[in-house]
Design an enzyme around this catalytic site. Structure first.
Site, PDB file in Angstrom:
ATOM      1  N   ASP A 162       1.088  -1.088   0.074  1.00 60.84           N
ATOM      2  CA  ASP A 162      -0.066   0.107   0.199  1.00 60.84           C
ATOM      3  C   ASP A 162       0.865   1.244  -0.111  1.00 60.84           C
ATOM      4  OD1 ASP A 162      -1.492   2.212   0.894  1.00 60.84           O
ATOM      5  OD2 ASP A 162      -3.164   0.767   1.532  1.00 60.84           O
ATOM      6  N   HIS A 163       1.088   1.933  -1.114  1.00 64.91           N
ATOM      7  CA  HIS A 163       2.148   2.740  -1.151  1.00 64.91           C
ATOM      8  C   HIS A 163       2.071   4.068  -0.305  1.00 64.91           C
ATOM      9  CE1 HIS A 163      -0.309   4.789  -3.990  1.00 64.91           C
ATOM     10  NE2 HIS A 163       0.363   5.860  -3.991  1.00 64.91           N
ATOM     11  N   HIS A 174      -5.400   3.166   1.249  1.00 64.09           N
ATOM     12  CA  HIS A 174      -4.704   4.322   1.863  1.00 64.09           C
ATOM     13  C   HIS A 174      -5.364   4.957   3.079  1.00 64.09           C
ATOM     14  CE1 HIS A 174      -3.099   3.417  -1.849  1.00 64.09           C
ATOM     15  NE2 HIS A 174      -3.553   4.013  -2.629  1.00 64.09           N
TER      16      HIS A 174
END
Ligand code: BG6
Length: 542
Positions: A229-230, A292
């Site tokens: 999950d960047h 996010h």
């Protein structure tokens, strides 16, 4: 974990100290090792990118690898194998990566000497993902690379493909003896580690996420699986832990006694350009909130972990998510708003209606905006609303967590005729213009008593003379050194779906309220404002 815990001295440190690479473990870097760039150097390994000709490789992975090499964090043995269907030569694949770096890297154009050494370790493997022979050839190739380049049997598989292909690929890797780590490896050497990175979206709903976890679990141990999950790799998100737990000041007030409410905003100016097919089947809740936004909330709200280790951290995040109770349809109608943009102007550019985008169904009901009021039923957070909003085609690109504190117990100055002072706000700007802002009341200079809200503003850009690494740089290196702190665990991913599934279900049959429309370039539908107005609050205009 990485910067999750640098020495607090770096906050005001001169540039040289700020360049010190972050620590892999523990809350403070070991002073004896400080300054040694070796600390987070990846071991020799091969990264196999499945789906290597896609957009992600060009936009994110190639620039991230190049910058990691440039920073001195990749060993000379590091090798990349691009695995995809398209017919390409090694040279053509290298050119594809080079183009990606030249277009998207924070350091560009490529430096020839660095590129030459990187390019020597780049190969292309053509194959169909459902063809067992392609994996047998891949296994042979990887053994040859181990021998020729000294990659020691360490392999990182990056699944840069749609999730529907995960089961096929992981099963094929298993059959070819490529999935097991260390002593479990069935063919070839018994040394080395094997890890797999899977991209979001992780599933489509709870059922599909469970199935995916099960399918991955049949082949890999959980400690081999890195669900990316960047947002967790973003510098400011990592700094949240340092801010809260590295300073004595904030943690004592991080609770229901002092905090009135929290707003999490993930606003984008872009529409869904070119991604209509993916987005129309996904929507804002799955695209942004599931991973996010809920991860930001969990990092913000978690209790201090016993140690800064992956499992401790993820246990604490999971506890936060478990405190968010799934909603009934009536609660969905009362506590959520969904919207879709119609044409308008964003930053001086005309944006066409969502429904007029290519590959979007003409009468699409997909939300491009979502606003939610959540609560965390825990000792720390009971009664504190967490408002989350996200949307495409909004007036500005900003991700922030804004904390509104409770008012002072007594309005002393109101008695002296001064209007009520605004509540204190602490805004953690995740991007852009990363930093932390505190708003408080101050006396306007002069003989009378006038109070005005002022800002105390910390900005990464001016406090540190270094560029933040891109999230993918941090996360790829973390996976190579085996640090899973910033990756989502199986139970976290499932819990996020347990929270969202009832909302998606209620939205589907309108029990959860109608789809609202908003003009591109506005802050979403008026119903989103009403969600807060009902509580006597308002969204921040970042
Ligand atoms: C991705 C979403 O995960 O994050 C995109 O699929 C979104 O829709 C993107 O645009 C936003 O990422 P960032 O890092 O640009 O905020």
């Amino acid at each position: 974990m990485t910067t999750r815990a640098p020495d607090s001295a770096t906050q005001t440190a001169p540039v040289e100290e700020a360049r010190t690479p972050p620590s892999t473990s523990g809350i403070r870097p070991n002073p004896l090792r400080e300054g040694l760039r070796l600390e987070r150097m990846a071991e020799p390994c091969t990264m196999v990118i499945c789906g290597a000709t896609g957009d992600l490789t060009e936009r994110k992975l190639a620039p991230a690898l190049y910058n990691t090499l440039l920073g001195g964090f990749l060993p000379p043995e590091f090798t990349v194998v691009g695995f995809a269907r398209r017919e390409l030569s090694d040279e053509e694949f290298r050119a594809h990566l080079r183009e990606g770096i030249n277009k998207h890297s924070r350091n560009k154009p490529v430096t020839e000497a660095i590129w030459d050494s990187f390019a020597r370790g780049i190969e292309y493997h053509r194959g169909d993902f459902d063809d067992p022979a392609a994996y047998v050839r891949l296994a042979k190739r990887l053994e040859r690379i181990d021998r020729d380049r000294g990659t020691a049997g360490n392999r990182l598989f990056y699944l840069a493909v749609p999730p529907s292909l995960y089961p096929e690929i992981v099963n094929q890797l298993d059959r070819a003896g490529l999935a097991a780590s260390g002593g479990r490896r069935r063919t070839g050497s018994t040394r080395g580690w094997t890890r797999v990175i899977v991209e979001k979206p992780f599933g489509y709903d709870l059922g599909s996420a469970r199935t995916l976890n099960h399918e991955l679990g049949e082949v890999f141990d959980e400690d081999q699986v890195f669900r990316i999950d960047h947002y967790l790799g973003k510098e400011t998100v990592q700094n949240l832990a340092v801010f809260r737990f590295g300073n004595g000041l904030f943690e004592p007030i991080w609770n229901r006694r002092y905090i009135d409410s929290v707003q999490i905003t993930v606003a984008e100016t872009v529409g869904v350009e070119g991604r209509g097919e993916f987005y129309d089947a996904t929507g804002a809740l799955r695209d942004i909130v599931q991973g996010h936004a809920l991860q930001l909330m969990a990092m913000f709200a978690m209790d201090p972990p016993v140690e800064f280790h992956a499992e401790d951290l993820r246990d604490e995040k999971l506890k936060v998510l478990r405190g968010v109770k799934p909603m009934s349809p009536a609660e969905v109608a009362a506590n959520t708003v969904r919207g879709q943009y119609v044409s308008g102007w964003v930053e001086g550019e005309k944006i066409a209606s969502y429904r007029d985008q290519p590959n979007v169904a003409p009468g699409s009901q997909t939300e491009t905006f979502a606003a939610l009021k959540l609560s965390i039923d825990s000792w720390r957070w009971a009664g504190v609303p967490f408002y989350i909003r996200t949307g495409k085609a909004l007036p500005s690109r900003v991700t922030e967590i804004a904390v509104t504190f409770k008012q002072a117990p007594l309005a002393l100055f109101a008695r002296a005729g001064v209007p009520q002072i605004d509540a204190n706000v602490l805004a953690i700007r995740v991007q852009p213009d990363e930093g932390i802002l505190l708003r408080f009341g101050a006396k306007v200079p002069g003989q009378g008593l006038q109070i005005r809200t002022v800002n105390m503003d910390f900005r990464y850009g001016s406090s540190f003379a270094v560029d933040s690494p891109d999230a993918y740089e941090t996360l790829l290196l973390d996976a190579m050194v085996g640090d899973a702190s910033l990756f989502t665990r199986d139970d976290e991913a499932e819990r996020a779906w347990e929270i969202l599934d009832p909302i998606l279900a209620a939205w589907k049959d309108e029990a959860g309220g109608p789809l609202h429309f908003y003009g591109a370039g506005t802050w979403g539908p008026p119903a989103a404002d009403e969600l807060l107005e009902r509580d006597g609050r308002a969204w921040r205009r970042p």
